[in-house]
Design a protein around this motif. Structure first.
Motif, PDB file in Angstrom:
ATOM      1  N   ALA A  21       0.815  -1.206   0.000  1.00 20.41           N
ATOM      2  CA  ALA A  21       0.000   0.000   0.000  1.00 20.41           C
ATOM      3  C   ALA A  21       0.856   1.268   0.000  1.00 20.41           C
ATOM      4  O   ALA A  21       0.384   2.346  -0.364  1.00 20.41           O
ATOM      5  CB  ALA A  21      -0.935   0.010   1.215  1.00 20.41           C
ATOM      6  N   LEU A  22       2.110   1.137   0.398  1.00 18.39           N
ATOM      7  CA  LEU A  22       3.021   2.282   0.402  1.00 18.39           C
ATOM      8  C   LEU A  22       3.616   2.564  -0.978  1.00 18.39           C
ATOM      9  O   LEU A  22       4.350   3.546  -1.139  1.00 18.39           O
ATOM     10  CB  LEU A  22       4.171   2.042   1.391  1.00 18.39           C
ATOM     11  N   ALA A  23       3.297   1.736  -1.947  1.00 20.61           N
ATOM     12  CA  ALA A  23       3.942   1.829  -3.264  1.00 20.61           C
ATOM     13  C   ALA A  23       3.925   3.240  -3.858  1.00 20.61           C
ATOM     14  O   ALA A  23       4.969   3.722  -4.318  1.00 20.61           O
ATOM     15  CB  ALA A  23       3.307   0.830  -4.236  1.00 20.61           C
ATOM     16  N   PRO A  24       2.784   3.950  -3.896  1.00 26.07           N
ATOM     17  CA  PRO A  24       2.802   5.296  -4.486  1.00 26.07           C
ATOM     18  C   PRO A  24       3.735   6.253  -3.755  1.00 26.07           C
ATOM     19  O   PRO A  24       4.446   7.042  -4.384  1.00 26.07           O
ATOM     20  CB  PRO A  24       1.347   5.752  -4.383  1.00 26.07           C
ATOM     21  N   ASP A  25       3.737   6.179  -2.410  1.00 26.93           N
ATOM     22  CA  ASP A  25       4.608   7.062  -1.634  1.00 26.93           C
ATOM     23  C   ASP A  25       6.076   6.719  -1.867  1.00 26.93           C
ATOM     24  O   ASP A  25       6.926   7.611  -2.005  1.00 26.93           O
ATOM     25  CB  ASP A  25       4.282   6.953  -0.146  1.00 26.93           C
ATOM     26  N   LEU A  26       6.380   5.442  -1.896  1.00 24.97           N
ATOM     27  CA  LEU A  26       7.755   5.028  -2.152  1.00 24.97           C
ATOM     28  C   LEU A  26       8.205   5.473  -3.538  1.00 24.97           C
ATOM     29  O   LEU A  26       9.344   5.934  -3.727  1.00 24.97           O
ATOM     30  CB  LEU A  26       7.879   3.504  -2.020  1.00 24.97           C
ATOM     31  N   ARG A  35       6.108  -4.959 -11.680  1.00 26.71           N
ATOM     32  CA  ARG A  35       5.424  -6.187 -11.254  1.00 26.71           C
ATOM     33  C   ARG A  35       4.226  -5.852 -10.375  1.00 26.71           C
ATOM     34  O   ARG A  35       3.175  -6.505 -10.466  1.00 26.71           O
ATOM     35  CB  ARG A  35       6.395  -7.104 -10.512  1.00 26.71           C
ATOM     36  N   TYR A  36       4.385  -4.837  -9.540  1.00 22.65           N
ATOM     37  CA  TYR A  36       3.288  -4.434  -8.653  1.00 22.65           C
ATOM     38  C   TYR A  36       2.060  -4.029  -9.470  1.00 22.65           C
ATOM     39  O   TYR A  36       0.933  -4.435  -9.157  1.00 22.65           O
ATOM     40  CB  TYR A  36       3.745  -3.284  -7.760  1.00 22.65           C
ATOM     41  N   LEU A  37       2.270  -3.253 -10.519  1.00 22.83           N
ATOM     42  CA  LEU A  37       1.138  -2.834 -11.350  1.00 22.83           C
ATOM     43  C   LEU A  37       0.537  -4.011 -12.117  1.00 22.83           C
ATOM     44  O   LEU A  37      -0.659  -4.021 -12.408  1.00 22.83           O
ATOM     45  CB  LEU A  37       1.582  -1.742 -12.326  1.00 22.83           C
ATOM     46  N   THR A  38       1.348  -4.973 -12.440  1.00 20.99           N
ATOM     47  CA  THR A  38       0.854  -6.148 -13.158  1.00 20.99           C
ATOM     48  C   THR A  38       0.035  -7.055 -12.249  1.00 20.99           C
ATOM     49  O   THR A  38      -0.988  -7.611 -12.660  1.00 20.99           O
ATOM     50  CB  THR A  38       2.031  -6.948 -13.748  1.00 20.99           C
ATOM     51  N   ASP A  39       0.475  -7.171 -10.980  1.00 17.58           N
ATOM     52  CA  ASP A  39      -0.143  -8.125 -10.056  1.00 17.58           C
ATOM     53  C   ASP A  39      -1.294  -7.544  -9.246  1.00 17.58           C
ATOM     54  O   ASP A  39      -2.052  -8.295  -8.635  1.00 17.58           O
ATOM     55  CB  ASP A  39       0.910  -8.670  -9.089  1.00 17.58           C
ATOM     56  N   THR A  57      -4.308  -4.096  -8.584  1.00 16.89           N
ATOM     57  CA  THR A  57      -5.138  -3.094  -9.267  1.00 16.89           C
ATOM     58  C   THR A  57      -5.312  -1.879  -8.349  1.00 16.89           C
ATOM     59  O   THR A  57      -6.389  -1.682  -7.767  1.00 16.89           O
ATOM     60  CB  THR A  57      -6.511  -3.675  -9.632  1.00 16.89           C
ATOM     61  N   PRO A  58      -4.275  -1.052  -8.187  1.00 17.75           N
ATOM     62  CA  PRO A  58      -4.409   0.152  -7.359  1.00 17.75           C
ATOM     63  C   PRO A  58      -5.363   1.160  -8.000  1.00 17.75           C
ATOM     64  O   PRO A  58      -5.707   1.026  -9.183  1.00 17.75           O
ATOM     65  CB  PRO A  58      -2.976   0.690  -7.307  1.00 17.75           C
TER      66      PRO A  58
END
Length: 375
Positions: free
Chosen positions: A286-291, A309-313, A315-316
């Motif tokens: 869940a921290l992906a956008p901030d990171l 990979r996060y965007l592939t796996d 659906t934010p």
């Protein structure tokens, strides 16, 4: 020696958010935002209500009719020079009591009103002014200074560590009823060279980790990195980013500490901080956008493949997706060949980012192809 906080993406300075309690609005904010400002005392014709006795801002002011509580009433009776500072705000269009006005607040209030234009032109001068009141014996002025200095840029806060005596810092950290106000003092404590203070920081950080506490974990972790550098980062990773299961709030606090030091800490700590981000992304997606925002700001694209990979796996939401794709575009641009390079020499990150962006198109084309075959 150093200090705190969270950068608002796109801002020019790194404003401290770790050391701000809630609410974050200071008395100075309210005074400077008021459309009308008056001093008031009890209305002799209508007991237990306030009547304006002096207009400070916005003459003529709307009629004042505020309730006067019995405690403040008794306080006013102790001196004719005392009053209640009241403000009228256009939104929501009403009067509010701000503070008790006496010989202590009076000079500071006059300075606020006299310097408002200078502070607008030079916000740092406002911070420098209130830094002199850090740790003041008057609680109102102490809290005012706390809020004003607490949102200063990270490195600027460090320069004010000598404004509060060590004994006062330790005293504030011992007041459990004001835990939310302790972060600034924790960060000031990290400026101390006293071995007992440094040991206290290590013990408090370990305590928070042991009991899975999130309140002030960001401050203690920031202070730990300040005093122990790379060793502190290693300890943070060991306790929070390896095998122990952690709550999202704890990991968010660790992110805040690492981001603080990444923004304005020692340059040699950036590499281990960026490395720790890989574990943060894995432990709390869940921290992906901030990171991604942090890494873009630092022009570090070490984990672009992981973000792809996060965007592939997953659906934010659209906003999070846009921020992460912005990081991938920045990564592609940073690794793209210059004007004199061969066009075919695309960097691996560019290929990953471009491929990720083409996936939806390829899926759509494949779907239309299958539909045509079925027909």
């Amino acid at each position: 020696m150093g200090l705190t906080l969270t950068l608002l993406l796109g801002a020019e300075s790194h404003a401290c958010q770790i050391c701000l309690p809630f609410p974050t609005e200071s008395l100075a904010d309210k005074v400077l935002a008021a459309r009308h400002l008056v001093l008031a005392r009890e209305n002799p014709e209508k007991p237990y209500t306030l009547r304006a006795t002096k207009t400070l801002v916005g003459d003529p002011a709307p009629a004042l009719d505020l309730f006067l509580d019995s405690t403040t009433k008794r306080w006013l009776e102790l001196g004719a020079d005392r009053g209640v500072l009241c403000a009228w705000f256009s939104d929501p269009g009403e009067w509010r009591q701000l503070a008790r006005h006496d010989e202590i607040l009076g000079p500071v209030l006059r300075d606020m009103l006299a310097r408002r234009e200078d502070w607008t032109k030079d916000p740092d001068s406002r911070i420098r002014y209130f830094a002199d009141y850090l740790g003041h014996d008057d609680p109102l002025l102490a809290d005012l200074a706390h809020l004003e200095v607490g949102r200063a840029p990270y490195r600027q806060i460090a320069t004010y560590a000598d404004r509060v005596p060590r004994e006062k810092v330790l005293e504030q950290l011992a007041i459990t009823q004001r835990l939310e106000w302790q972060a600034l003092y924790i960060l000031l404590l990290a400026q101390s060279d006293h071995p007992d203070d440094r040991q206290l920081i290590r013990e408090k950080f370990e305590r928070n980790a042991r009991w899975a506490l999130s309140l002030q974990t960001a401050a203690w972790a920031t202070a730990l990195i300040e005093i122990d550098g790379l060793k502190g980062i290693d300890r943070i990773c060991q306790l929070y980013l390896h095998d122990v299961e952690r709550q999202p709030e704890e990991l968010a606090a660790i992110h805040a500490a690492l981001m603080t030091q990444g923004n304005e800490g020692s340059p040699e700590l950036l590499d281990p901080i960026v490395a720790a981000y890989a574990r943060l992304l894995e432990r709390n997606p869940a921290l992906a956008p901030d990171l991604a925002d942090d890494l873009t700001r630092w022009q570090r694209f070490d984990h672009a493949a992981a973000f792809s990979r996060y965007l592939t796996d997953t659906t934010p939401d659209l906003a999070a997706t846009a921020r992460i794709r912005g990081h991938l575009r920045a990564a592609a641009e940073a690794t793209a060949p210059g004007p004199s390079a061969q066009p075919a020499r695309l960097a691996p990150i560019f290929v990953i980012a471009g491929g990720m962006l083409l996936v939806p198109l390829l899926l759509a084309v494949n779907g239309r192809s299958k539909a045509a075959q079925a027909a």
